[in-house]
Design an enzyme around this catalytic site. Sequence first.
Site, PDB file in Angstrom:
ATOM      1  N   ASP A   1       3.971  -2.283 -14.907  1.00  0.00           N
ATOM      2  CA  ASP A   1       3.559  -0.956 -15.336  1.00  0.00           C
ATOM      3  C   ASP A   1       4.641   0.130 -15.254  1.00  0.00           C
ATOM      4  O   ASP A   1       5.387   0.348 -16.182  1.00  0.00           O
ATOM      5  CB  ASP A   1       2.308  -0.519 -14.556  1.00  0.00           C
ATOM      6  CG  ASP A   1       1.113  -1.413 -14.860  1.00  0.00           C
ATOM      7  OD1 ASP A   1       1.334  -2.523 -15.362  1.00  0.00           O
ATOM      8  OD2 ASP A   1      -0.030  -1.004 -14.622  1.00  0.00           O
TER       9      ASP A   1
ATOM     10  N   GLU B   1      -5.350  -4.242  -3.194  1.00  0.00           N
ATOM     11  CA  GLU B   1      -4.482  -4.499  -4.342  1.00  0.00           C
ATOM     12  C   GLU B   1      -3.005  -4.515  -3.942  1.00  0.00           C
ATOM     13  O   GLU B   1      -2.220  -5.321  -4.445  1.00  0.00           O
ATOM     14  CB  GLU B   1      -4.729  -3.428  -5.408  1.00  0.00           C
ATOM     15  CG  GLU B   1      -3.932  -3.609  -6.683  1.00  0.00           C
ATOM     16  CD  GLU B   1      -4.240  -2.531  -7.704  1.00  0.00           C
ATOM     17  OE1 GLU B   1      -3.818  -2.688  -8.862  1.00  0.00           O
ATOM     18  OE2 GLU B   1      -4.894  -1.523  -7.353  1.00  0.00           O
TER      19      GLU B   1
END
Length: 821
Positions: free
Chosen positions: A581, A778
């Site tokens: 990302d 995460e």
Amino acid sequence: MALLSQLTALLPFLVSFASLPVCGAQNEGVLNAEIGRLNNQSLLWGPYRPNLYFGVRPRIPRSLATGLLWAKVDNYVNVQDSFRYTCEQNEGMAGYGWDEYDTRKGGVQHIHDAGNMIDITTEFVKVPGGGHGGSWAARIKGEPRDDAPSDLKTTVVFYLTSEALGEVLEVAPDGDETGFEGDVTFVGRSGVLGDYKLVVTKGKGDHPNSDHPISPRRDLEKTMVQSLTVPTEHLWQAKQVLFQQLKAGVDEIIQEYGADNAPPPWQVYLLGNKPSVGNAHLVQKVFEGPFEFDILFSSGSAGKDTTSEDLTREIKTTTEVFNDRFIDVFAPQAPFSSDKYRKFGRSMLSNLAGGIGYFYGHHVVDRSYAPEYEEENEGFWEETAEARARKQEQLEGPYELFSSIPSRPFFPRGFLWDEGFHLLPIADWDIDLTLEIVKSWYNLMDDDGWIAREQILGDEARSKVPPEFQVQYPHYANPPTLYLVLEEFTERLQKTNGSQQVGKEEVLSEYPVLENAHVDNPSLGIEYLRSLYPLLRRQFLWFKKTQFGDIKSYDREAYSTKEAYRWRGRSVQHILTSGLDDYPRPQPPHPGELHVDLMSWMGMMARSLAKIADFVGLPEDVQEYNKVLDGISHNLVDLHWSESAGCFCDATIDDFEEHTLVCHKGYISIFPFLLGLLQPDDPKLGKLLDLLGDKGELFSPHGIRSLSQKSEFYGTDENYWRSPVWINMNYLAIVQLRNYVLQSGPYSHKAKDLYVKLRKNVVETVYQSWEETGFAWEQYNPETGKGQRTQHFTGWTSLVVKVMALDDLSWWTGGHARDEL
């Protein structure tokens, strides 16, 4: 016993094959078909709605689907916010998930609902027998938490629907107009499932009292059923359906008694009993204090009804078998051999498997093939934004996917690059299940070789995704992590000497177990790879066609004129397609960019395909892949290595139209190492190990940072891949460090020291956060080790199960080490 039942079902077929030579394709085909059938039977049913706290369905489109809802009903105001159904991040949970779970058998889940002051336990088991995937059963228990009042009021709603048009469920007429005093029985028939029966038992537990005049019609001692006919496209919206019916009941009460003379809240929010024929049914109970009831599904083909005694027996057996098998497969090695790590490991593996779901529906694709999407011009990101703004997307499908999701509350859908990491532990546990999931993904491939990187199938899946992220683009790639799984599978087959069986007689295993049938019987594994190979090759060629990098236009000097790669789908701040990302990339974006992570993925892909092609007997293809790998190995150095930085770097074109490197030290810099593309005596390996182990750069007490502390971008902006510790990347690093320890080379001692420290740091970080919060996360903060971002991220964070099972190696001082990976 679950395992015994499975073997019993398998043996009648296999006894005629046992110890007989299999010479022809016909017998192999029969065996392949039968193993496929048995796999489908044992995997047909499951809690395959992982976005819900508990929801059972089969791997069949438009079929029976169920879900569980509950709420604390001690006041009039907060009931709507108290109902639990879909997994959410901010519902006052003190942790939830499967403590033990096997996809073929079942398991036990605990949900610690601090907000509603109750702990919910869901026990689920499969009961083999007959066709149509056999039968199944679930036990729902509620236990008030320590801070709950002794008279805690809880309502529980079991929701079941029949999604297929024209197929309905009927309620057996065992109750009266005031409700069901005993069990509630549903009878259904499906074109795919045949005849079936589903029973919601009366169960155990006290019920609250009320002396309100409405009590004869809303009897709190009884189970209420409301049957509805709901438009098919809205069947998944259980909360909305329930709230509509509750509101209608509240309106009736207010109209009849007035707001000032309403019954207590636990009776206000009780449905009226209206059983009938319909495609949606709400089964509601109200309890005071602890409670328990069963849900018993019986396939008509089984020849007998499933009972609560079956459930009790099977859950005991399932628990025992799971715990014993976990030690066989994933026994944590020193320094993680204590009971607390075994409990932790069982939970992580169970929640990874418990995140497997079945998804069906249409997805949104832009197939306009606008020329802007070629990304050939400077300023291409502005042109592609304009092309997307034209909104030329359309629905495609329907498609189906069997997939392990990253996070039940936040990412309850299939992610292509996550999936390969998810399947690495699952493959150790159940390789045949793994191959089913891989096959499901490749069934989604289009004629060009593209698979959408996010599988947002159907309205229910789209309800969790902002509109701007729903559209998929057929020129966007994603890291091909499924090849990591297929490479391991091929190597396992080779260890069984399966490669020696090609073209020769083979004696079938007398007692194959479904979890490992494709390894125990190499002919099955070879046939699987042979059937999948054309799709793998198509995907590889699609990558080369769509993600190529430009060498010739800029007179770059490189060993190969073909091996350079660039992710498409870039914006100024992101390359979402890379999976990393917001990781810093060359600025501004340029069509002459080259991305070292993508080059590394292509090298891993070529290496894996060479092994598979060799295994299935395609020598010309092997030569082709080896030539690609050779070109990539050289071009990684020619195009991406910076001697001054001591690492690999992305490349771009400078103001003088010259090739230049842009070095942002972090995960990108060590990608050829992470994917095993460096030789053990390569001096560049030594420099990468220095970078990886530098506490001022990447090494932290909690794992390898995604970006160097010395980077100007460290911890900036979104800070998604700009400092946090990610377990998937750390897993790759740990595995490669171990590999370099076990190979003779000048850096084996350095690799050993890093391996021992990093393995311990990563496991302790994930464990401590799990112990404190009840969740896997995460990512992890490199300074504090705290879990952050998405909670219940039991996808690739569950790789710690494999990390704990790796050998310690702290004893190693040089020479040969045992290979226990």
